[in-house]
Design a protein around this motif. Structure first.
Motif, PDB file in Angstrom:
ATOM      1  N   MET A  46     -10.779   3.104   0.452  1.00  0.00           N
ATOM      2  CA  MET A  46     -10.381   2.396  -0.697  1.00  0.00           C
ATOM      3  C   MET A  46      -9.009   3.057  -1.195  1.00  0.00           C
ATOM      4  SD  MET A  46     -14.197   2.612  -2.451  1.00  0.00           S
ATOM      5  CE  MET A  46     -13.702   1.801  -3.814  1.00  0.00           C
ATOM      6  N   THR A  47      -7.903   3.066  -0.519  1.00  0.00           N
ATOM      7  CA  THR A  47      -6.669   3.573  -0.749  1.00  0.00           C
ATOM      8  C   THR A  47      -6.146   2.826  -1.796  1.00  0.00           C
ATOM      9  OG1 THR A  47      -6.236   3.845   1.643  1.00  0.00           O
ATOM     10  CG2 THR A  47      -4.448   3.957   0.118  1.00  0.00           C
ATOM     11  N   GLY A  48      -5.857   3.478  -3.008  1.00  0.00           N
ATOM     12  CA  GLY A  48      -5.437   2.917  -4.073  1.00  0.00           C
ATOM     13  C   GLY A  48      -6.226   2.414  -5.028  1.00  0.00           C
ATOM     14  N   VAL A  49      -7.472   2.305  -4.623  1.00  0.00           N
ATOM     15  CA  VAL A  49      -8.644   1.454  -5.896  1.00  0.00           C
ATOM     16  C   VAL A  49      -9.549   2.348  -6.098  1.00  0.00           C
ATOM     17  CG1 VAL A  49      -7.788  -0.803  -5.084  1.00  0.00           C
ATOM     18  CG2 VAL A  49      -9.674   0.575  -3.908  1.00  0.00           C
ATOM     19  N   CYS A  50      -9.497   3.745  -5.654  1.00  0.00           N
ATOM     20  CA  CYS A  50     -10.674   4.585  -6.246  1.00  0.00           C
ATOM     21  C   CYS A  50     -10.100   5.723  -7.076  1.00  0.00           C
ATOM     22  CB  CYS A  50     -11.138   5.427  -4.780  1.00  0.00           C
ATOM     23  SG  CYS A  50     -12.633   6.636  -5.073  1.00  0.00           S
ATOM     24  N   THR A 181      -9.533  -6.948   1.890  1.00  0.00           N
ATOM     25  CA  THR A 181      -8.297  -6.473   1.820  1.00  0.00           C
ATOM     26  C   THR A 181      -8.017  -6.030   0.340  1.00  0.00           C
ATOM     27  OG1 THR A 181      -7.423  -7.923   3.530  1.00  0.00           O
ATOM     28  CG2 THR A 181      -5.692  -6.935   2.109  1.00  0.00           C
ATOM     29  N   THR A 182      -7.954  -4.699   0.155  1.00  0.00           N
ATOM     30  CA  THR A 182      -7.515  -4.263  -1.438  1.00  0.00           C
ATOM     31  C   THR A 182      -6.264  -3.363  -1.655  1.00  0.00           C
ATOM     32  OG1 THR A 182      -9.180  -2.320  -0.994  1.00  0.00           O
ATOM     33  CG2 THR A 182     -10.176  -4.729  -1.861  1.00  0.00           C
ATOM     34  N   TRP A 183      -5.883  -2.813  -0.400  1.00  0.00           N
ATOM     35  CA  TRP A 183      -4.630  -2.193  -0.622  1.00  0.00           C
ATOM     36  C   TRP A 183      -3.549  -2.753  -0.704  1.00  0.00           C
ATOM     37  CZ3 TRP A 183      -1.546   0.331   4.098  1.00  0.00           C
ATOM     38  CH2 TRP A 183      -0.723   1.080   3.486  1.00  0.00           C
ATOM     39  N   VAL A 184      -2.643  -2.478  -1.755  1.00  0.00           N
ATOM     40  CA  VAL A 184      -1.151  -3.174  -2.265  1.00  0.00           C
ATOM     41  C   VAL A 184      -0.047  -2.304  -2.271  1.00  0.00           C
ATOM     42  CG1 VAL A 184      -2.827  -4.917  -3.519  1.00  0.00           C
ATOM     43  CG2 VAL A 184      -1.630  -3.106  -4.492  1.00  0.00           C
ATOM     44  N   GLU A 185       1.052  -2.904  -2.091  1.00  0.00           N
ATOM     45  CA  GLU A 185       2.333  -2.348  -2.458  1.00  0.00           C
ATOM     46  C   GLU A 185       3.023  -3.208  -3.310  1.00  0.00           C
ATOM     47  OE1 GLU A 185       4.461  -1.100   0.874  1.00  0.00           O
ATOM     48  OE2 GLU A 185       2.878   0.628   1.502  1.00  0.00           O
ATOM     49  N   SER A 186       2.900  -2.977  -4.683  1.00  0.00           N
ATOM     50  CA  SER A 186       3.358  -3.818  -5.875  1.00  0.00           C
ATOM     51  C   SER A 186       2.630  -5.116  -5.633  1.00  0.00           C
ATOM     52  CB  SER A 186       5.028  -4.293  -5.276  1.00  0.00           C
ATOM     53  OG  SER A 186       5.411  -5.071  -6.488  1.00  0.00           O
TER      54      SER A 186
END
Length: 275
Positions: A46-50, A181-186
């Motif tokens: 859950m990179t960036g969303v936990c 898909t939940t990981w984002v960069e910008s």
């Protein structure tokens, strides 16, 4: 963009994420002040969303057989504008099935049959999320026999050859795999967010189906703030390399954007693919 919700959530309970642990557990402080342990239906990092301290939404089950009554459904993040991100990885396949039944993806063309969890792969130990076809079952079976038979003597009647040509040229069945898909960069959505040998295997198996069948990878972008998609090379460079090889062979990629809210989930259309 569809104006109607593909999926409606049951009544949800707002709270603040305190911590996630042992992958499947999340402690949440509800608006009432009560602290509950919810089931986390997401086995990934859950990179960036936990993010402890962020607002989350939980559903609640009345089933006496459940050990945990609450399920973590979504979290609000602030990478761009305030955005709800779907956490429950059991939902994308259910939502895509609803979308397939409504024929929301014109890129897939015409199909009349939707089957889930169909066995495929060289070792027959994998299951594709969805198998789409407009071909009668008896013709499907015959074509599959031809694909799986390398050195066997098959009937040589012209009718068999004609049937095979129809399937390859016009009515190729579609093997559709879905990745949450939940990981984002910008505003760039990325998959995967960690090394995934399982995902690599799926790409290899889809490549093996080409060109006799259509192979489609659908990335379910579980948040509405991204308009582009790319492979997560930083997390898994092997996956990115395989995806590019698969595209060169004819793999079709659908990076599908979805807007998530406490009310429900809506389809926004395709993100731009950046390879």
């Amino acid at each position: 963009m569809t104006t109607d919700y593909l999926y409606l959530y049951p009544p949800l309970y707002s709270g603040i994420l305190l911590r996630r642990y042992k992958r499947f557990f999340a402690d949440v402080q509800l608006a009432s002040g009560e602290i509950v342990t919810a089931h986390c239906p997401n086995t990934g990092p859950m990179t960036g969303v936990c993010i402890p301290g962020n607002t989350v939404q939980l559903s609640k089950s009345d089933s006496p057989n459940r050990k945990l009554a609450y399920t973590w459904e979504m979290i609000q993040v602030y990478d761009n504008e305030p955005t709800w991100v779907g956490v429950n990885t059991a939902l994308p396949n259910r939502i895509i099935k609803l979308a397939l039944e409504k024929f929301l993806f014109p890129e897939l063309g015409k199909y009349s049959q939707i089957r889930g969890e169909v066995v495929y792969g060289q070792d027959k130990k994998s299951r594709v999320d969805f198998f789409l076809s407009s071909t009668p079952p008896e013709i499907q079976n015959l074509n599959q026999l031809q694909l799986n038979s390398e050195n066997k003597n098959l009937p040589e009647e012209s009718a068999v050859e004609d049937i095979n040509l129809v399937i390859i040229d016009k009515n190729r069945p579609i093997y559709l795999e879905i990745k949450n898909t939940t990981w984002v960069e910008s505003k760039l959505a990325l998959f995967p967010d960690t090394e995934t040998t399982r995902g690599q295997k799926h790409l290899r198996e889809l490549m093996a189906l080409l060109p006799q069948c259509r192979a489609v990878m659908l990335y379910f972008i579980n948040r509405g703030d991204c308009d582009e998609f790319a492979p997560g090379d930083r997390a898994d460079p092997v996956y990115g390399k395989l995806l590019r090889e698969a595209l060169a062979l004819g793999l079709e990629v659908l990076p599908c954007r979805f807007e998530v809210s406490p009310t429900g989930v809506r389809y926004l259309g395709l993100a731009k693919l950046k390879i």
